[in-house]
Scaffold this active site. Sequence first.
Site, PDB file in Angstrom:
ATOM      1  N   ARG A 188      61.144  49.826  22.415  1.00  0.00           N
ATOM      2  CA  ARG A 188      62.179  50.019  21.703  1.00  0.00           C
ATOM      3  C   ARG A 188      63.340  48.694  21.096  1.00  0.00           C
ATOM      4  NH1 ARG A 188      64.113  53.480  26.559  1.00  0.00           N
ATOM      5  NH2 ARG A 188      62.417  51.305  27.754  1.00  0.00           N
ATOM      6  N   CYS A 237      61.114  41.201  26.010  1.00  0.00           N
ATOM      7  CA  CYS A 237      60.410  42.361  25.713  1.00  0.00           C
ATOM      8  C   CYS A 237      59.153  42.653  25.375  1.00  0.00           C
ATOM      9  CB  CYS A 237      61.151  43.409  26.547  1.00  0.00           C
ATOM     10  SG  CYS A 237      59.760  44.003  27.607  1.00  0.00           S
ATOM     11  N   ASP A 287      58.320  45.984  24.715  1.00  0.00           N
ATOM     12  CA  ASP A 287      59.052  46.950  25.278  1.00  0.00           C
ATOM     13  C   ASP A 287      58.914  47.540  23.929  1.00  0.00           C
ATOM     14  OD1 ASP A 287      60.570  49.762  24.795  1.00  0.00           O
ATOM     15  OD2 ASP A 287      61.523  49.550  27.524  1.00  0.00           O
ATOM     16  N   HIS A 290      66.676  43.280  28.140  1.00  0.00           N
ATOM     17  CA  HIS A 290      67.085  44.810  27.592  1.00  0.00           C
ATOM     18  C   HIS A 290      67.483  45.645  28.527  1.00  0.00           C
ATOM     19  CE1 HIS A 290      63.546  47.352  27.958  1.00  0.00           C
ATOM     20  NE2 HIS A 290      63.518  46.089  27.387  1.00  0.00           N
ATOM     21  N   CYS A 341      64.948  47.962  31.785  1.00  0.00           N
ATOM     22  CA  CYS A 341      64.033  47.213  32.053  1.00  0.00           C
ATOM     23  C   CYS A 341      62.687  48.116  32.705  1.00  0.00           C
ATOM     24  CB  CYS A 341      64.029  45.324  31.477  1.00  0.00           C
ATOM     25  SG  CYS A 341      61.880  44.889  31.264  1.00  0.00           S
TER      26      CYS A 341
END
Length: 211
Positions: A47, A43, A45, A99, A102
């Site tokens: 993080r 992803c 993302d 994750h 998400c």
Amino acid sequence: MEKSYNRLLENNKNWVSEHLKLDPHYFEKLSKGQTPEYLWIGCSDSRVPANEVTGTKPGEMFVHRNIANMVVHSDMNMLSVLSYAVEVLKVKHIIVCGHYGCGGVLAAMGNKQYGLIDNWLRNIKDVYKNHRHEIESIEDITLRANRFVELNVIEQVYDLGKTSIVQNAWKNHQPLHIHGWVYDLSDGIIRDLDVSFKSADELPSVYKFEE
Ligand code: CO
């Protein structure tokens, strides 16, 4: 604002000098080429940085990231990365890593309109539709979303196996394993979803190309 931007360039200078202190030829060696063993499909993302969470260094992992770690078989970007990774770099493992928490998956669960991204989220909604009974049988909303994240990863692993790129590698007896993982933002741990494939025989027959 300027300060936070300049910080990145400062960090880069420090990073270079730290590496050169340990190995004066570090960048010279890296510039000669790459032979990564892994392709990571994760992803976007911020993080979930692929190298950091797996302890891999520059040169060790080929990376493709998009919203909700999707393998969309009409996505030229993903297909080009996949093709280069499998056919040229000959990676040994492809990892789809989702994750929990998400944002893309959570948005796809709801009915709110977000704009252009809704067209991308449609692909995730299709996963929901196919697993609606299992997902909706989970009462707790967090656990329900977590299971949806896992099912989405599992579907993307299947979709990888359905591509001609992966199937041709298997047909040519190229060692290639595909895996589905999920990263937990709350503890940093990656869980293996045990959906690993190493041949087309493990896929539903309708998706298997003729030998
Ligand atoms: Co995400």
